[in-house]
Scaffold this active site. Structure first.
Site, PDB file in Angstrom:
ATOM      1  N   ARG A 195     -17.466   2.819 -14.782  1.00  0.00           N
ATOM      2  CA  ARG A 195     -17.902   3.836 -15.755  1.00  0.00           C
ATOM      3  C   ARG A 195     -18.915   3.303 -16.773  1.00  0.00           C
ATOM      4  NH1 ARG A 195     -12.555   2.488 -16.218  1.00  0.00           N
ATOM      5  NH2 ARG A 195     -11.506   2.226 -18.239  1.00  0.00           N
ATOM      6  N   HIS A 223     -15.550  -0.031 -23.794  1.00  0.00           N
ATOM      7  CA  HIS A 223     -14.404   0.886 -23.727  1.00  0.00           C
ATOM      8  C   HIS A 223     -13.758   1.049 -25.106  1.00  0.00           C
ATOM      9  CE1 HIS A 223     -14.514   0.434 -19.289  1.00  0.00           C
ATOM     10  NE2 HIS A 223     -14.982  -0.756 -19.613  1.00  0.00           N
ATOM     11  N   ASN A 230     -10.549  10.137 -17.948  1.00  0.00           N
ATOM     12  CA  ASN A 230     -10.478  10.727 -19.290  1.00  0.00           C
ATOM     13  C   ASN A 230     -10.122  12.209 -19.190  1.00  0.00           C
ATOM     14  OD1 ASN A 230     -13.342   8.858 -20.574  1.00  0.00           O
ATOM     15  ND2 ASN A 230     -11.164   8.360 -20.664  1.00  0.00           N
ATOM     16  N   ARG A 284     -19.173   3.773 -26.059  1.00  0.00           N
ATOM     17  CA  ARG A 284     -18.243   3.819 -24.941  1.00  0.00           C
ATOM     18  C   ARG A 284     -19.001   4.369 -23.730  1.00  0.00           C
ATOM     19  NH1 ARG A 284     -12.972   7.001 -26.719  1.00  0.00           N
ATOM     20  NH2 ARG A 284     -12.375   6.507 -24.562  1.00  0.00           N
ATOM     21  N   HIS A 285     -18.441   4.190 -22.560  1.00  0.00           N
ATOM     22  CA  HIS A 285     -18.986   4.819 -21.353  1.00  0.00           C
ATOM     23  C   HIS A 285     -18.971   6.337 -21.546  1.00  0.00           C
ATOM     24  CE1 HIS A 285     -14.832   5.884 -20.634  1.00  0.00           C
ATOM     25  NE2 HIS A 285     -14.539   4.644 -21.000  1.00  0.00           N
ATOM     26  N   GLU A 320     -11.903  -2.909 -20.039  1.00  0.00           N
ATOM     27  CA  GLU A 320     -10.915  -2.241 -20.906  1.00  0.00           C
ATOM     28  C   GLU A 320      -9.576  -2.980 -20.885  1.00  0.00           C
ATOM     29  OE1 GLU A 320     -10.228  -1.002 -23.380  1.00  0.00           O
ATOM     30  OE2 GLU A 320     -10.074   1.178 -23.380  1.00  0.00           O
TER      31      GLU A 320
HETATM   32  O1  F6P Z   1      -8.025   6.564 -22.729  1.00  0.00           O
HETATM   33  C1  F6P Z   1      -9.117   5.745 -22.549  1.00  0.00           C
HETATM   34  C2  F6P Z   1      -8.741   4.313 -22.743  1.00  0.00           C
HETATM   35  O2  F6P Z   1      -9.910   3.566 -22.654  1.00  0.00           O
HETATM   36  C3  F6P Z   1      -7.679   3.765 -21.769  1.00  0.00           C
HETATM   37  O3  F6P Z   1      -8.166   3.290 -20.555  1.00  0.00           O
HETATM   38  C4  F6P Z   1      -7.034   2.695 -22.589  1.00  0.00           C
HETATM   39  O4  F6P Z   1      -5.772   2.277 -22.120  1.00  0.00           O
HETATM   40  C5  F6P Z   1      -6.947   3.395 -23.921  1.00  0.00           C
HETATM   41  O5  F6P Z   1      -8.136   4.129 -24.048  1.00  0.00           O
HETATM   42  C6  F6P Z   1      -6.821   2.452 -25.099  1.00  0.00           C
HETATM   43  O6  F6P Z   1      -6.520   3.226 -26.228  1.00  0.00           O
HETATM   44  P1  F6P Z   1      -5.084   3.126 -26.908  1.00  0.00           P
HETATM   45  O7  F6P Z   1      -4.889   1.666 -27.194  1.00  0.00           O
HETATM   46  O8  F6P Z   1      -5.209   3.968 -28.146  1.00  0.00           O
HETATM   47  O9  F6P Z   1      -4.048   3.634 -25.955  1.00  0.00           O
END
Ligand code: F6P
Ligand code: ADP
Length: 449
Positions: free
Chosen positions: A262, A347, A218, A211-212, A282
């Site tokens: 990122r 991501h 975050n 990941r970044h 992402e």
């Molecule tokens: O929180 C970091 C991230 O990359 C968000 O930008 C993204 O929406 C999320 O994780 C995805 O994870 P989850 O599907 O568990 O919400």
């Protein structure tokens, strides 16, 4: 499947099954070898496969019939688009005509996949790679087992007929992708499978995901956005070249990033060619972009709980679902199958999807796969499984994993320390189990058409 033993039929069956399952198409492998082992037991000598051995031929026919019948029953029991893979040698015109007749008369479309290989080195390495560890040769001396297996192959060679039936749909893979012959491909699904097979190769490879580095979003618990790295994220980016050198070595890597700030910032100190993929961006969280999970739960409570009920299929308002993401990432997977030495910096959600493809995770498991920040995940695909190693950098980061049913994603505040993940030097490997591919054998009677 069609082909002599040790031509990669089971390997291809697993790959196709994993790919289609990942795309959301229900797929099941019916392995005639497994049925034969259930009926006739293990450690059978090569003479069992001699076509003049009438007793054994009866058993082999019975196993083939049971597998085909179970497959037909499965087609009628399950719903939706289904792909059954009959993994067997099917090496005579007669056997193929029988299979084709039994399936087409029930409205099931048939595509034959034949693997032809006359490269002795490849065949010997296949035998060493998978056959000596197969249940057929458990506890046997490797040299004697190899000799026996070669004799087994020669029994099949005596009666083997390559596909020439022009009325059948087929693809022939010749010498592991050096040539393909394609006949009568009729449907979209068949063409997807053919395209996928044309991207496969068997050279040993490893793939790395990271990941970044920790981002400013975050830190604030916000999802989505296009923020830059936090100071600790910057530290990770700075340490990444060393981590790569220590654990991946000096091989010439290509780095793929998303088109987001990122990941580009995270990759910028790496001394390798870089390619940006929009497809690696992402998950698009639509109207929720830039919100925290707590804010989403307060503003869109129904959506929040629907996502927990079925995270794979839930689509953010004006955004995407994990199912959408899998489709967006399909071209990346195709390219990953073709290439070696790729480090992907992407991501949480996108890496989950690609990781699930290689590790064979279900759609229920996929959106909850643990992809921590500041960690390189190394995957080494093997014939029927995938080895995994984690290399973690000693730079703290928040934990962005939100367990099902919880609002706030961070269990504890601040630095993420997961003691189950070793630091870079002491990275450990975990070997995933190969899927099993047999349904329980039940006495069956399939109505003739
Ligand atoms: O929180 C970091 C991230 O990359 C968000 O930008 C993204 O929406 C999320 O994780 C995805 O994870 P989850 O599907 O568990 O919400
Ligand atoms: P079979 O089912 O034909 O007896 P397996 O699938 O058990 O053979 O053989 C697995 C081995 O075949 C693996 O080592 C894999 O690298 C190799 N393999 C995969 N695809 C091919 C191919 N198209 N031609 C030859 N060997 C292949």
């Amino acid at each position: 499947m069609v082909g002599l033993p040790a031509r990669g039929k089971t390997y291809i069956s697993y790959k196709v099954s994993r790919y289609l399952t990942w795309l959301g198409i229900k797929t099941h492998i019916f392995s005639v070898g497994n049925y034969r082992r259930k009926i006739a037991g293990l450690n059978l000598p090569h003479t069992f496969f001699d076509t003049n051995n009438m007793e054994a031929m009866k058993i082999r026919h019975e196993a083939a019939m049971m597998a085909l019948n179970d497959m037909i029953q499965w087609f009628f029991k399950e719903e939706g688009t289904l792909v059954g893979i009959l993994d067997a040698t099917n090496s005579s015109k007669k056997a193929r005509a029988w299979i084709n007749q039994e399936l087409t008369c029930r409205g099931i479309q048939v595509l034959f996949i034949e693997s032809i290989c006359d490269n002795e080195k490849v065949i010997m390495s296949n035998i060493k790679d998978v056959k000596l560890s197969s249940p057929d040769y458990c506890n046997r001396d490797p040299k004697a087992a190899t000799e026996d297996f070669m004799k087994r192959i020669s029994h099949y060679e005596a009666t083997y007929e390559t596909i020439t039936e022009q009325d059948l749909s087929y693809i022939k893979l010749i010498n592991v992708g050096s040539q393909y012959i394609i006949n009568m491909i009729r449907s979209y699904l068949e063409s997807r499978i053919v395209y996928y097979l044309m991207n496969l190769h068997t050279r040993p490879k490893r793939i790395w995901f990271s990941r970044h580095g920790e981002s400013l979003f975050n830190l604030e618990d916000k999802i989505g956005g296009d923020s830059g790295l936090s100071p600790r994220g910057e530290q990770y980016a700075l340490k990444l070249p060393e981590l790569v050198k220590q654990n991946i070595g000096d091989r010439p890597l290509t780095v793929w990033t998303s088109s987001m700030t990122r990941t580009i910032q995270t990759a910028r100190h790496l001394p390798f060619p870089k390619k940006q993929w929009k497809a690696l961006d992402e998950l698009d969280t639509g109207v929720c972009d830039g919100m925290t999970y707590d804010e989403i739960a307060a503003k869109y409570p129904d959506d929040f709980s629907r996502r927990d009920e079925d995270k794979f299929n839930y689509r953010y308002r004006g955004g995407e679902s994990y199912r959408d993401l899998v489709l967006r990432l399909e071209p990346v997977i195709m390219d990953l199958e073709r290439h070696e030495n790729i480090l992907i910096i992407s991501h949480q959600a996108t890496i989950r999807c690609m990781y699930a493809y290689f590790m064979g995770l279900s759609h229920e498991e996929l959106p909850y796969a643990r992809i921590p920040l500041h960690t390189i995940i190394e995957l080494k695909p093997k014939a029927f499984s995938c080895e995994e190693k984690l290399y973690k950098v000693d730079v703290g980061a928040v934990d962005t994993f939100r367990p099902k049913g919880q609002k706030s994603r961070r269990l504890t505040n601040d630095t993420f320390v997961d003691s189950s993940i070793p630091l870079a030097e002491g990275a450990s490997g975990e070997i995933a189990d190969a899927n099993t591919s047999i349904l329980p054998i039940t006495p069956i009677s399939v109505t003739p058409c």
